[in-house]
Enzyme design. Structure first.
Site, PDB file in Angstrom:
ATOM      1  N   LYS A 182      15.599  10.361  55.919  1.00 33.82           N
ATOM      2  CA  LYS A 182      15.760  11.565  54.734  1.00 33.82           C
ATOM      3  C   LYS A 182      15.843  12.731  55.096  1.00 33.82           C
ATOM      4  O   LYS A 182      15.067  13.301  53.598  1.00 33.82           O
ATOM      5  CB  LYS A 182      16.233  10.877  52.794  1.00 33.82           C
ATOM      6  CG  LYS A 182      16.555   9.530  52.762  1.00 33.82           C
ATOM      7  CD  LYS A 182      16.704   9.297  51.434  1.00 33.82           C
ATOM      8  CE  LYS A 182      17.418   8.193  50.914  1.00 33.82           C
ATOM      9  NZ  LYS A 182      16.661   6.726  50.455  1.00 33.82           N
ATOM     10  N   CYS A 183      15.678  13.009  56.156  1.00 33.21           N
ATOM     11  CA  CYS A 183      14.667  14.067  56.586  1.00 33.21           C
ATOM     12  C   CYS A 183      15.320  14.959  56.584  1.00 33.21           C
ATOM     13  O   CYS A 183      16.444  15.088  57.379  1.00 33.21           O
ATOM     14  CB  CYS A 183      13.553  13.684  57.818  1.00 33.21           C
ATOM     15  SG  CYS A 183      12.391  14.492  58.275  1.00 33.21           S
ATOM     16  N   GLY A 184      14.851  16.834  57.278  1.00 29.33           N
ATOM     17  CA  GLY A 184      16.329  17.622  57.436  1.00 29.33           C
ATOM     18  C   GLY A 184      16.101  17.385  59.361  1.00 29.33           C
ATOM     19  O   GLY A 184      16.966  18.180  59.518  1.00 29.33           O
ATOM     20  N   THR A 202      16.682  14.589  60.584  1.00 29.26           N
ATOM     21  CA  THR A 202      17.522  13.044  61.172  1.00 29.26           C
ATOM     22  C   THR A 202      18.649  13.404  61.714  1.00 29.26           C
ATOM     23  O   THR A 202      18.704  12.273  62.417  1.00 29.26           O
ATOM     24  CB  THR A 202      17.340  12.516  59.550  1.00 29.26           C
ATOM     25  OG1 THR A 202      16.689  12.139  58.314  1.00 29.26           O
ATOM     26  CG2 THR A 202      18.691  11.283  59.765  1.00 29.26           C
TER      27      THR A 202
END
Length: 160
Positions: free
Chosen positions: A35-37, A39
């Site tokens: 859930k990361c920018g 990803t």
């Protein structure tokens, strides 16, 4: 023998994943999160995997929840996410910590071998990358901002 090959982190099922099996391979290690920018880098990592795995590249993802709680799922949920959303076929191991007293020995080793920007030894965020040559030596460290697709030339030189 390189100390790298003495490491044996745990795979997604909790069994030893001995790095001694990686001798003679070029290895790219990445701390990952769902859930990361950053990803979407999973897609580029998988492209690298498909392009170079038969030439001796091994990509290993280490899920980590230390940055903004962006990898809060179970190991099973992480595996499912990677396969369903990005078609990941490279190894994604058991969730670990990369910083602090609970840091996995793999990351203690990697950070001791190659500092980041301005000599910073800690991992700053998800999707930092370490490139290891066929002798088990950490030859490069890349920030989260470095797109996996840009690593092709460096990988090819180490595979040659």
């Amino acid at each position: 023998m390189s100390a790298f090959y003495e490491l044996a982190p745990l795979d997604k099922a909790g069994a030893a994943y001995p790095f001694s099996n990686l001798e003679g391979k070029v290895v790219l290690i990445v701390n990952v999160a769902s859930k990361c920018g950053f990803t979407p880098q999973y897609a580029e990592l998988e492209e690298l995997n498909k392009k170079y795995k038969d030439q001796g590249l091994v990509i290993i993802g280490f899920p980590c929840n230390q940055f903004g709680s962006q990898e809060s799922g179970s190991n099973e949920e992480i595996q499912s996410f990677c396969q369903l959303n990005y078609g990941v076929t490279f190894d994604v191991l058991k969730k670990i910590e990369v910083n602090g007293e609970g840091a996995d020995p793999v990351y203690k080793f990697l950070k001791s071998q190659k500092a980041g920007l301005l000599g910073f030894r800690g991992i700053k965020w998800n999707f930092e990358k370490f490139l290891i040559n066929k002798k088990g030596e950490v030859v490069e460290r890349y920030s989260s901002l470095t797109k996996p697709a840009s690593l092709g030339d460096s990988i090819e030189k180490l595979l040659a």
